[in-house]
Design an enzyme around this catalytic site. Structure first.
Site, short mmCIF file in Angstrom:
data_model
loop_
_atom_site.label_atom_id
_atom_site.label_comp_id
_atom_site.label_asym_id
_atom_site.label_seq_id
_atom_site.Cartn_x
_atom_site.Cartn_y
_atom_site.Cartn_z
N ARG A 172 -115.07 -6.30 -64.03
CA ARG A 172 -114.06 -5.87 -65.00
C ARG A 172 -113.55 -7.13 -65.72
NH1 ARG A 172 -115.99 -1.71 -64.78
NH2 ARG A 172 -115.10 0.34 -64.29
N ASP B 78 -120.64 -9.11 -68.83
CA ASP B 78 -120.96 -7.75 -69.25
C ASP B 78 -119.67 -6.98 -69.54
OD1 ASP B 78 -122.80 -5.58 -69.72
OD2 ASP B 78 -122.09 -4.67 -67.86
N GLU C 229 -112.12 -5.47 -74.14
CA GLU C 229 -113.35 -4.83 -74.64
C GLU C 229 -113.12 -3.46 -75.26
OE1 GLU C 229 -115.53 -4.57 -70.82
OE2 GLU C 229 -115.41 -2.38 -71.00
N HIS D 188 -121.03 -4.17 -71.72
CA HIS D 188 -120.77 -3.23 -70.61
C HIS D 188 -121.96 -2.28 -70.43
CE1 HIS D 188 -117.24 -1.54 -68.13
NE2 HIS D 188 -118.38 -1.24 -67.55
P1 NAI Z 1 -116.99 -1.37 -53.94
O1 NAI Z 1 -115.68 -0.70 -53.80
O2 NAI Z 1 -118.17 -0.87 -53.17
O3 NAI Z 1 -116.84 -2.93 -53.55
C1 NAI Z 1 -115.78 -3.72 -53.97
C2 NAI Z 1 -115.61 -4.82 -52.94
O4 NAI Z 1 -114.62 -5.74 -53.42
C3 NAI Z 1 -115.12 -4.30 -51.58
O5 NAI Z 1 -115.93 -4.78 -50.53
C4 NAI Z 1 -113.71 -4.86 -51.46
O6 NAI Z 1 -113.32 -5.13 -50.13
C5 NAI Z 1 -113.84 -6.13 -52.30
N1 NAI Z 1 -112.58 -6.68 -52.74
C6 NAI Z 1 -111.42 -6.03 -53.02
N2 NAI Z 1 -110.46 -6.92 -53.34
C7 NAI Z 1 -111.02 -8.16 -53.24
C8 NAI Z 1 -110.54 -9.47 -53.45
N3 NAI Z 1 -109.25 -9.70 -53.77
N4 NAI Z 1 -111.40 -10.49 -53.28
C9 NAI Z 1 -112.68 -10.28 -52.91
N5 NAI Z 1 -113.19 -9.05 -52.71
C10 NAI Z 1 -112.37 -8.00 -52.87
O7 NAI Z 1 -117.29 -1.41 -55.49
P2 NAI Z 1 -118.72 -1.55 -56.21
O8 NAI Z 1 -119.32 -0.21 -56.40
O9 NAI Z 1 -119.51 -2.61 -55.55
O10 NAI Z 1 -118.24 -2.04 -57.67
C11 NAI Z 1 -117.65 -3.31 -57.86
C12 NAI Z 1 -117.06 -3.34 -59.24
O11 NAI Z 1 -118.13 -3.31 -60.22
C13 NAI Z 1 -116.20 -2.12 -59.60
O12 NAI Z 1 -114.89 -2.31 -59.19
C14 NAI Z 1 -116.33 -2.03 -61.10
O13 NAI Z 1 -115.22 -2.70 -61.64
C15 NAI Z 1 -117.60 -2.79 -61.42
N6 NAI Z 1 -118.62 -1.96 -62.07
C16 NAI Z 1 -119.16 -2.39 -63.24
C17 NAI Z 1 -120.13 -1.66 -63.88
C18 NAI Z 1 -120.78 -2.12 -65.15
O14 NAI Z 1 -121.40 -1.31 -65.86
N7 NAI Z 1 -120.70 -3.39 -65.51
C19 NAI Z 1 -120.56 -0.37 -63.33
C20 NAI Z 1 -119.98 -0.05 -62.04
C21 NAI Z 1 -119.02 -0.81 -61.45
#
Ligand code: NAI
Length: 336
Positions: free
Chosen positions: A234, A258, A263, A295
């Site tokens: 994000r 990305d 954005e 994105h």
């Molecule tokens: P997820 O919920 O499986 O993993 C997120 C991880 O971040 C968790 O392990 C959590 O414990 C950790 N986390 C939370 N706070 C933290 C901190 N302060 N420091 C370090 N780690 C921390 O989420 P997922 O599916 O892996 O997605 C991650 C991010 O990717 C989403 O939040 C979303 O913003 C982004 N995303 C981007 C896309 C794109 O098209 N560019 C598409 C899908 C998701």
């Protein structure tokens, strides 16, 4: 259920119509974003389906509730753009697509790393102009470099697998360390240690009040000179002005994005005939060592199919009271 889907493109219609043949909902596709100005379009709809840059704040949610909307079915994993407390107060249920293809985003992260490192986008343009000079295209072996992963959830874990395949040393920071990552050889360290030791830093954590501007002047100052920073998560995880200063001082060697914190006014639209009003973004475009995509990390056939399936399954589950509803509750906002 009658669904008002916002910020839609032709590809949304293609994938949702295909899955909806079986689901049997009544979908109306609006091209416009969901904002305070467009929120009254929801009259007569039970569910609203927003995308990542739609406005789902307290005032928009109030309008949705006033028009009888019961369900906000996000067609994204991230939910940082939704005021969950306001939704709960108004009795609106919020659902999301928790996982659709972690491979899509992890592989796009890799594309940014390799593209930036070997400058394939610039090389392609040169060759088209019959300029076969290699000056300015010097890269480095990714093999044996130290990669720091912030957030080892679904996407971060797949990314760790990919980088393990390159023979990298893997560091990670996550309040909830993951055994699968440990098995891949990932070493969990404090955030500062990750900043200090990594050649490549990739962000895979959600945007929360705690992670807002996680990469700021202080963080950049701790990093190795020439560090590569990649953000496919994000935009507001990075303080863009601090990143620009880091690029100008050459402390940051490469920046791959990305996502961008402002954005919403840019991405997903063809603005090629318009003047870009965002001077910060325009400055980013001037650096030869910055690679930006709009994105598109999620944008694979597999991911779009999964997004349509889970979104419509959420709506069916809500309507029927059976099945798996991936509800987002306010407590998750506070979770790290
Ligand atoms: P997820 O919920 O499986 O993993 C997120 C991880 O971040 C968790 O392990 C959590 O414990 C950790 N986390 C939370 N706070 C933290 C901190 N302060 N420091 C370090 N780690 C921390 O989420 P997922 O599916 O892996 O997605 C991650 C991010 O990717 C989403 O939040 C979303 O913003 C982004 N995303 C981007 C896309 C794109 O098209 N560019 C598409 C899908 C998701």
């Amino acid at each position: 259920m009658k669904i008002a889907m916002f910020s839609t493109k032709g590809y949304d219609r293609t994938f949702f119509d295909a899955i909806n043949e079986e689901a049997g909902h009544e979908i109306t596709y609006f091209e416009s974003r969901l904002t305070a100005e467009t929120s009254s379009l929801v009259e007569g709809f039970g569910a609203v389906c927003p995308f990542v840059n739609d406005q789902v704040d307290a005032s928009v949610l109030q309008t949705l509730a006033d028009h009888g909307v019961e369900l906000v079915a996000l067609r994204s994993a991230g939910f940082n753009h939704v005021d969950l407390h306001a939704a709960a107060d108004l009795g609106i249920t919020v659902a999301r697509v928790p996982a659709y293809s972690p491979h899509a985003v992890a592989e796009h992260t890799l594309a940014l790393i390799l593209g930036l490192n070997r400058q394939t986008h610039r090389a392609h343009n040169r060759v088209r102009e019959r300029n076969f000079s290699l000056d300015g295209l010097l890269g480095f072996d990714v093999h044996q470099k130290t990669v720091g992963i912030i957030g080892t959830g679904k996407i971060g874990t797949v990314f760790a697998e990919l980088m393990a395949g390159f023979g990298c040393t893997l560091l990670a920071h996550d309040p909830y360390p993951d055994d699968e990552c440990r098995d891949l050889g990932v070493e969990y360290v404090r955030r500062d240690a990750l900043f200090e030791k990594s050649h490549i830093i990739s962000l895979h954590c959600p945007l929360t009040p705690e992670t807002h501007h996680l990469i700021d002047d202080d963080a950049i100052a701790r990093m190795k000179r020439g560090v590569m920073i990649i953000n496919t998560s994000r935009g507001a995880l990075i303080d863009t002005r601090a990143a620009i200063e880091g690029l100008k001082s050459e402390h940051i060697g490469y920046l791959g994005l990305d996502v961008y914190e402002e954005e919403a006014d840019l991405f997903f639209e063809d603005l090629s005939d318009r003047v870009i009003q965002d001077d910060v973004f325009a400055r980013l475009l001037t650096f030869p060592n910055v690679l930006i995509t709009g994105h598109q990390g999620f944008f694979t056939r597999e991911a779009l199919t999964n997004i349509a399936e889970t979104t419509l399954a959420n709506i069916t589950a809500y309507e029927s009271g059976t099945g798996n509803l991936h509800r987002v509750v306010p407590e998750e906002v506070a979770a790290p």
